[in-house]
Design a protein around this motif. Structure first.
Motif, PDB file in Angstrom:
ATOM      1  N   UNK A  74      56.576  40.529  82.303  1.00 11.97           N
ATOM      2  CA  UNK A  74      56.409  41.754  82.850  1.00 11.97           C
ATOM      3  C   UNK A  74      55.149  42.765  82.589  1.00 11.97           C
ATOM      4  N   UNK A  75      55.281  42.957  81.137  1.00  4.33           N
ATOM      5  CA  UNK A  75      54.069  43.549  80.295  1.00  4.33           C
ATOM      6  C   UNK A  75      52.587  42.812  80.570  1.00  4.33           C
ATOM      7  N   UNK A  76      52.681  41.433  80.393  1.00  4.34           N
ATOM      8  CA  UNK A  76      51.143  40.888  80.608  1.00  4.34           C
ATOM      9  C   UNK A  76      50.553  40.832  81.935  1.00  4.34           C
ATOM     10  N   UNK A  77      51.505  41.116  82.905  1.00  5.93           N
ATOM     11  CA  UNK A  77      51.040  40.912  84.386  1.00  5.93           C
ATOM     12  C   UNK A  77      50.586  42.426  84.711  1.00  5.93           C
ATOM     13  N   UNK A  78      50.970  43.578  83.627  1.00  7.67           N
ATOM     14  CA  UNK A  78      50.420  44.986  83.954  1.00  7.67           C
ATOM     15  C   UNK A  78      51.551  46.011  84.706  1.00  7.67           C
ATOM     16  N   UNK A  79      52.646  45.228  84.847  1.00 13.97           N
ATOM     17  CA  UNK A  79      53.651  46.239  85.438  1.00 13.97           C
ATOM     18  C   UNK A  79      54.264  47.282  84.600  1.00 13.97           C
ATOM     19  N   UNK A  80      53.963  47.042  82.923  1.00 15.17           N
ATOM     20  CA  UNK A  80      54.354  48.162  82.004  1.00 15.17           C
ATOM     21  C   UNK A  80      53.235  48.156  81.211  1.00 15.17           C
ATOM     22  N   UNK A  81      53.223  49.384  80.601  1.00 20.45           N
ATOM     23  CA  UNK A  81      52.167  49.624  79.715  1.00 20.45           C
ATOM     24  C   UNK A  81      51.989  49.134  78.516  1.00 20.45           C
TER      25      UNK A  81
ATOM     26  N   UNK B  68      64.470  44.870  75.833  1.00 17.86           N
ATOM     27  CA  UNK B  68      65.657  44.831  76.697  1.00 17.86           C
ATOM     28  C   UNK B  68      66.482  46.203  76.688  1.00 17.86           C
ATOM     29  N   UNK B  69      66.781  46.545  75.660  1.00 15.76           N
ATOM     30  CA  UNK B  69      67.444  48.131  75.526  1.00 15.76           C
ATOM     31  C   UNK B  69      66.607  49.091  75.908  1.00 15.76           C
ATOM     32  N   UNK B  70      65.349  48.965  76.448  1.00 16.80           N
ATOM     33  CA  UNK B  70      64.600  50.118  77.127  1.00 16.80           C
ATOM     34  C   UNK B  70      64.655  49.894  78.667  1.00 16.80           C
ATOM     35  N   UNK B  71      65.540  48.938  79.066  1.00 19.99           N
ATOM     36  CA  UNK B  71      65.628  48.837  80.618  1.00 19.99           C
ATOM     37  C   UNK B  71      65.613  50.286  81.400  1.00 19.99           C
ATOM     38  N   UNK B  72      66.357  51.076  80.928  1.00 19.44           N
ATOM     39  CA  UNK B  72      66.453  52.395  81.779  1.00 19.44           C
ATOM     40  C   UNK B  72      65.254  53.184  81.769  1.00 19.44           C
ATOM     41  N   UNK B  73      64.099  52.727  81.336  1.00 16.30           N
ATOM     42  CA  UNK B  73      62.671  53.259  81.607  1.00 16.30           C
ATOM     43  C   UNK B  73      62.277  52.547  82.922  1.00 16.30           C
ATOM     44  N   UNK B  74      62.572  51.537  83.203  1.00 16.15           N
ATOM     45  CA  UNK B  74      62.036  50.977  84.495  1.00 16.15           C
ATOM     46  C   UNK B  74      61.734  51.856  85.761  1.00 16.15           C
ATOM     47  N   UNK B  75      62.832  52.324  86.196  1.00  9.98           N
ATOM     48  CA  UNK B  75      62.901  53.173  87.353  1.00  9.98           C
ATOM     49  C   UNK B  75      61.770  54.274  87.253  1.00  9.98           C
ATOM     50  N   UNK B  76      61.444  54.823  86.159  1.00 10.37           N
ATOM     51  CA  UNK B  76      60.124  55.698  86.193  1.00 10.37           C
ATOM     52  C   UNK B  76      58.897  54.977  86.239  1.00 10.37           C
ATOM     53  N   UNK B  77      58.977  53.668  86.196  1.00 12.31           N
ATOM     54  CA  UNK B  77      57.703  52.745  86.306  1.00 12.31           C
ATOM     55  C   UNK B  77      57.962  52.212  87.730  1.00 12.31           C
TER      56      UNK B  77
END
Length: 187
Positions: free
Chosen positions: A61-68, A73-82
């Motif tokens: 997910x990160x290497x593809x550029x989806x996340x900065x 995994x415990x930070x999954x709640x940050x995904x909808x903001x992205x």
């Protein structure tokens, strides 16, 4: 970073996680809703998607550029903001995806279609071509964009990021994820 209350589950906790489920990570305005096959026992024990060490979802997910940055995994709640979400084709946890029956995958596909209809992400990304073929009766489906929709949402099939999937290395996964990211657009 993982939250302060995150800890690795004990072997007994992992073994006891059979049949558990993990809540979906969804919300309005998603670019991509990722659908794993089903939670593994480790993930079910933690309550976090793709949590087993060695699973390559978060690095891809990160290497593809989806996340900065690479999220834990415990930070999954940050995904909808992205503009990202996570669910599963089949909700119940098992040690291996091959423990699921075709009937479970078909039933899970119907539930996933309803979820896609409700949230209307730009893309539904199913992480596992064999699971997609079975759940949606698409015997000839291949990795990449699909001609059909699910719940009115365009579908993109990605490789299963499990460490058990030796056919795709991390760089290969990141390349496939990046192709979807380019089509799904910015958040």
């Amino acid at each position: 970073m993982p939250s302060d209350d995150y800890r690795r589950p004990t072997p007994a906790e992992v073994a006891a996680a059979t049949e558990r489920t993990i809540p979906d990570v969804v919300g309005p305005g998603l670019r991509v809703l990722f659908a794993g096959i089903n939670p593994g026992l480790y993930s079910a024990a933690t309550g976090h998607h793709f949590a087993r060490p060695g699973n390559r979802f978060w690095p891809a997910l990160h290497r593809s550029g989806f996340t900065p940055r690479q999220l834990h995994p415990a930070e999954q709640a940050e995904l909808p903001a992205l503009g990202l979400g996570i669910t599963n084709v089949v909700a119940r946890a098992s040690a291996r995806a091959d423990e699921l029956t075709p009937a479970e995958l078909v039933a899970g596909g119907a539930i996933l279609a309803a979820l896609a209809t409700r949230w209307q992400p730009r893309y539904l990304a199913v992480l596992g071509v064999t699971a997609y073929r079975t759940a949606f009766g698409r015997r000839r489906a291949a990795i990449g964009p699909q001609e059909d929709t699910v719940g009115g949402v365009p579908v993109w099939v990605l490789p299963n990021p499990s460490g058990l999937n030796a056919h795709f290395q991390l760089d290969d996964l990141a390349r496939e994820f990046a192709a979807l990211r380019l089509q799904a657009g910015a958040g």
